[in-house]
Write an enzyme that holds these catalytic residues in place. Structure first.
Site, PDB file in Angstrom:
ATOM      1  N   VAL A  65     -23.574 -38.589  35.061  1.00  0.00           N
ATOM      2  CA  VAL A  65     -24.221 -38.565  33.799  1.00  0.00           C
ATOM      3  C   VAL A  65     -23.734 -37.784  32.604  1.00  0.00           C
ATOM      4  O   VAL A  65     -23.779 -38.476  31.445  1.00  0.00           O
ATOM      5  CB  VAL A  65     -25.705 -38.175  34.032  1.00  0.00           C
ATOM      6  N   VAL A 100     -36.743 -39.525  34.137  1.00  0.00           N
ATOM      7  CA  VAL A 100     -37.657 -40.433  34.616  1.00  0.00           C
ATOM      8  C   VAL A 100     -37.256 -41.816  34.201  1.00  0.00           C
ATOM      9  O   VAL A 100     -37.211 -42.206  33.137  1.00  0.00           O
ATOM     10  CB  VAL A 100     -39.243 -40.217  34.161  1.00  0.00           C
ATOM     11  N   ASP A 146     -37.407 -38.035  45.432  1.00  0.00           N
ATOM     12  CA  ASP A 146     -36.900 -38.408  43.777  1.00  0.00           C
ATOM     13  C   ASP A 146     -38.049 -38.978  43.138  1.00  0.00           C
ATOM     14  O   ASP A 146     -38.388 -38.590  41.944  1.00  0.00           O
ATOM     15  CB  ASP A 146     -35.743 -39.229  44.119  1.00  0.00           C
ATOM     16  N   LYS A 200     -40.496 -37.811  39.739  1.00  0.00           N
ATOM     17  CA  LYS A 200     -40.640 -38.342  38.689  1.00  0.00           C
ATOM     18  C   LYS A 200     -42.187 -38.862  38.155  1.00  0.00           C
ATOM     19  O   LYS A 200     -42.800 -38.433  37.247  1.00  0.00           O
ATOM     20  CB  LYS A 200     -39.800 -39.880  38.499  1.00  0.00           C
TER      21      LYS A 200
HETATM   22  P1  NDP Z   1     -22.511 -35.613  39.530  1.00  0.00           P
HETATM   23  O1  NDP Z   1     -22.558 -34.918  40.973  1.00  0.00           O
HETATM   24  O2  NDP Z   1     -21.985 -37.022  39.336  1.00  0.00           O
HETATM   25  O3  NDP Z   1     -22.216 -34.465  38.285  1.00  0.00           O
HETATM   26  C1  NDP Z   1     -22.528 -33.290  38.461  1.00  0.00           C
HETATM   27  C2  NDP Z   1     -21.219 -32.609  37.565  1.00  0.00           C
HETATM   28  O4  NDP Z   1     -21.635 -31.123  37.587  1.00  0.00           O
HETATM   29  C3  NDP Z   1     -20.055 -32.870  38.566  1.00  0.00           C
HETATM   30  O5  NDP Z   1     -18.796 -33.147  37.788  1.00  0.00           O
HETATM   31  C4  NDP Z   1     -20.050 -31.349  39.049  1.00  0.00           C
HETATM   32  O6  NDP Z   1     -18.415 -30.977  39.445  1.00  0.00           O
HETATM   33  C5  NDP Z   1     -20.317 -30.456  37.939  1.00  0.00           C
HETATM   34  N1  NDP Z   1     -20.456 -29.281  38.363  1.00  0.00           N
HETATM   35  C6  NDP Z   1     -21.110 -28.626  39.538  1.00  0.00           C
HETATM   36  N2  NDP Z   1     -21.323 -27.672  39.468  1.00  0.00           N
HETATM   37  C7  NDP Z   1     -21.041 -26.773  38.302  1.00  0.00           C
HETATM   38  C8  NDP Z   1     -20.934 -25.731  37.671  1.00  0.00           C
HETATM   39  N3  NDP Z   1     -21.344 -24.619  38.470  1.00  0.00           N
HETATM   40  N4  NDP Z   1     -20.387 -25.532  36.565  1.00  0.00           N
HETATM   41  C9  NDP Z   1     -20.359 -26.656  35.685  1.00  0.00           C
HETATM   42  N5  NDP Z   1     -20.138 -27.881  36.344  1.00  0.00           N
HETATM   43  C10 NDP Z   1     -20.508 -28.020  37.477  1.00  0.00           C
HETATM   44  O7  NDP Z   1     -24.311 -35.814  39.293  1.00  0.00           O
HETATM   45  P2  NDP Z   1     -24.977 -36.731  38.287  1.00  0.00           P
HETATM   46  O8  NDP Z   1     -24.527 -36.958  37.030  1.00  0.00           O
HETATM   47  O9  NDP Z   1     -25.221 -37.986  39.087  1.00  0.00           O
HETATM   48  O10 NDP Z   1     -26.245 -36.110  38.234  1.00  0.00           O
HETATM   49  C11 NDP Z   1     -26.580 -35.080  37.077  1.00  0.00           C
HETATM   50  C12 NDP Z   1     -28.082 -35.129  37.359  1.00  0.00           C
HETATM   51  O11 NDP Z   1     -28.633 -35.974  36.589  1.00  0.00           O
HETATM   52  C13 NDP Z   1     -28.825 -34.613  38.296  1.00  0.00           C
HETATM   53  O12 NDP Z   1     -29.995 -33.561  38.050  1.00  0.00           O
HETATM   54  C14 NDP Z   1     -29.402 -36.075  38.825  1.00  0.00           C
HETATM   55  O13 NDP Z   1     -30.702 -36.055  39.580  1.00  0.00           O
HETATM   56  C15 NDP Z   1     -29.717 -36.493  37.583  1.00  0.00           C
HETATM   57  N6  NDP Z   1     -29.768 -38.337  37.103  1.00  0.00           N
HETATM   58  C16 NDP Z   1     -28.802 -38.819  37.810  1.00  0.00           C
HETATM   59  C17 NDP Z   1     -28.885 -40.233  37.716  1.00  0.00           C
HETATM   60  C18 NDP Z   1     -27.693 -41.187  38.106  1.00  0.00           C
HETATM   61  O14 NDP Z   1     -27.682 -42.276  37.705  1.00  0.00           O
HETATM   62  N7  NDP Z   1     -26.842 -40.260  38.649  1.00  0.00           N
HETATM   63  C19 NDP Z   1     -29.824 -40.798  36.797  1.00  0.00           C
HETATM   64  C20 NDP Z   1     -30.868 -39.937  36.263  1.00  0.00           C
HETATM   65  C21 NDP Z   1     -30.812 -38.491  36.649  1.00  0.00           C
HETATM   66  P3  NDP Z   1     -17.974 -31.367  40.772  1.00  0.00           P
HETATM   67  O15 NDP Z   1     -18.071 -33.041  41.089  1.00  0.00           O
HETATM   68  O16 NDP Z   1     -16.252 -30.990  40.715  1.00  0.00           O
HETATM   69  O17 NDP Z   1     -18.833 -30.660  41.758  1.00  0.00           O
HETATM   70  N1  HSE Z   2     -30.971 -41.379  42.270  1.00  0.00           N
HETATM   71  C1  HSE Z   2     -31.861 -41.876  41.123  1.00  0.00           C
HETATM   72  C2  HSE Z   2     -32.271 -43.318  41.390  1.00  0.00           C
HETATM   73  C3  HSE Z   2     -31.306 -41.606  39.971  1.00  0.00           C
HETATM   74  O1  HSE Z   2     -31.521 -43.712  42.611  1.00  0.00           O
HETATM   75  O2  HSE Z   2     -33.103 -43.631  41.005  1.00  0.00           O
HETATM   76  C4  HSE Z   2     -32.210 -41.841  38.800  1.00  0.00           C
HETATM   77  O3  HSE Z   2     -33.026 -40.944  38.608  1.00  0.00           O
END
Ligand code: NDP
Ligand code: HSE
Length: 439
Positions: free
Chosen positions: A14, A146, A215, A219
């Site tokens: 994201v 959400v 999850d 929401k």
């Molecule tokens: P990811 O795991 O893809 O991204 C998280 C990122 O944060 C990774 O690049 C990770 O690095 C990095 N990270 C971890 N620890 C640290 C730290 N201490 N300092 C800096 N960077 C750090 O997760 P998503 O992007 O999928 O999800 C992020 C948020 O968005 C979550 O809360 C999720 O619930 C929410 N979300 C996700 C959706 C989706 O479609 N994926 C949709 C809606 C909400 P590394 O990979 O090296 O650990």
């Molecule tokens: N893991 C969540 C889903 C991401 O599959 O809907 C979006 O919030």
């Protein structure tokens, strides 16, 4: 602020999408915000890989090495917290650790607006985070938290501020919907469908929450607060997930002209709110049965505007990121204006098992004479009106048949199930499966 300076913490699925859109649409965003909107810093554990994966300028990342340690990341985050030039911080690390909560609280205390997709953190520490933000005069943007790209938060905050929402329902988790769709439409196994959802970036870091309904529950909790002003503890919501849904269940639902979906449902009656997340048998005439893959759908029933339906991508990198970027522009454009966070009006949660819904009960019993009569009589004795008794799929020496009821409570159903067992001990070859029907 006359320039909106933004930092991103966590540049994965994201966060990377946010950086990408901010880079691609820089001019448009600034025009829409009425001021320059500049992404100035990114903290991620793997700057090189992240920059490469999302096509982002490498110079924006803190640290020059290809990877940085969590300690180094914490130190960069601390610099951002204390950087007076940064106005908005996007939190896309994810999770509900004390470490993350501490970062968010420090950002708020330092006067930074926070934009996040982290529904789990907001659901667990809802009042804490929103009250602290209000006291500090900053805002929490959480449109992305959400249903990803669907603008449900602003729709409720702004478009329905002249109405009263009566119920909210829909499909709020893309991963579980993707799994159920692929099992039904393409015959994939549960595990294979989950693996693809993970590859596509839909699933949570720990997909347990996608599958067990948590999850979706996070929401729903946020929408209940916004729509009904009710502050719930997460454990107050009755939640069950899709982990026990089998191919047989999907086929059986199809025979009843229905599709099994993980449904979020909240309805306000008087000052009481009923809320649940659970698999439901959605009639194929209901649009929700057609919502396939990672798509989400939200159905609102309003007192004056009536029914409104929003459908869109519930997960995914750029889809979710578009909601985060919209929050950033909104913050810049409306600085000083608080997001509306829900009216509280002495509303409380209804005893779940008293709420009446139509149910489908699938019985699995000894195949001997009198079984259908025994079941129908016990159900009738509880004052439940039977809609239909489905055909008996005689399975060697078992009687397997569904009974669809008119609206009744789980308390009534439980009493009927117990009564059958009392009249004929050991009758159940498998516990009856009870699933609400959504027309
Ligand atoms: P990811 O795991 O893809 O991204 C998280 C990122 O944060 C990774 O690049 C990770 O690095 C990095 N990270 C971890 N620890 C640290 C730290 N201490 N300092 C800096 N960077 C750090 O997760 P998503 O992007 O999928 O999800 C992020 C948020 O968005 C979550 O809360 C999720 O619930 C929410 N979300 C996700 C959706 C989706 O479609 N994926 C949709 C809606 C909400 P590394 O990979 O090296 O650990
Ligand atoms: N893991 C969540 C889903 C991401 O599959 O809907 C979006 O919030």
């Amino acid at each position: 602020m006359d320039i909106c300076r933004v930092a991103i913490l966590g540049c994965g699925t994201v966060g990377g999408g946010v950086a990408r859109i901010m880079q691609d649409l820089k001019q448009d965003l600034s025009m829409r915000a009425g001021m320059p909107v500049d992404l100035i810093k990114i903290v991620d554990l793997n700057p090189a890989e992240s920059a490469n994966r999302h096509g982002i300028n490498r110079d924006l990342f803190c640290g020059t090495a290809d990877t940085i340690t969590p300690e180094e990341a914490s130190s960069f985050i601390s610099e951002i917290i204390h950087d007076k030039d940064i106005d908005v911080v996007v939190e896309t690390i994810g999770g509900t650790s004390d470490f993350l909560l501490d970062i968010v609280k420090k950002l708020i205390a330092a006067g930074k607006h926070v934009v996040t997709a982290n529904k789990a953190l907001l659901a667990l520490y809802n009042s804490d985070i929103f009250t602290t933000a209000e006291a500090s005069g900053v805002q929490i943007g959480y449109e992305a938290a959400v249903c990803g790209a669907i603008p449900i938060i602003k729709t409720i905050q702004e478009s329905y501020s002249g109405d009263k929402i009566q119920s909210i329902s829909g499909i709020f988790n893309g991963t579980s919907n993707y799994i159920l769709s692929k099992m039904k439409e393409e015959g994939l196994t549960f595990d294979d469908a989950l693996a693809i959802a993970q590859e596509k970036g839909y699933a949570e870091q720990d997909p347990t929450y996608d599958i067990n309904g948590y999850d979706a529950g996070h929401k729903l909790l946020l929408l209940i607060k916004l729509a009904f002003g009710l502050d719930l503890a997460f454990e107050d919501i009755a939640i069950s997930g899709i982990e026990d849904i089998t191919d047989d269940d999907l086929d059986a639902a199809q025979e009843l002209d229905s599709t099994i979906k993980l449904i979020c449902y909240a309805e306000k009656r008087g000052e009481k709110v009923f809320a649940t997340v659970r698999p439901m048998m959605v009639k194929n005439s209901n649009f929700l049965s057609q919502i396939s893959g990672a798509t989400n759908a939200v159905r609102l029933i309003n007192m004056y505007a009536g029914e409104q339906i929003l459908i869109g991508k519930g997960a995914g990198s750029l889809e979710t990121a578009s909601s985060i970027v919209a929050d950033i522009v909104f913050l810049a454009r409306n600085q000083g204006n608080n997001f509306h966070t829900g009216d509280s009006a002495g509303v409380s949660l209804m005893e779940n098992d008293e709420f009446e819904l139509p149910y489908n009960i699938t019985f699995d019993l000894d195949d001997v004479p009198g079984m259908t009569g025994l079941v129908a009589t016990a159900i009738g004795n509880q004052g439940i009106n039977i809609d239909t008794v489905g055909h008996n799929r005689h399975n060697i020496d078992r009687a397997v048949f569904p009974v669809a009821t008119m609206p009744c409570s789980m308390n009534q159903i439980r009493a009927a199930i117990d009564d059958i067992e009392k009249k004929r001990p050991g009758v159940y070859l498998n516990p009856p499966k009870v699933v609400p029907i959504l027309f």
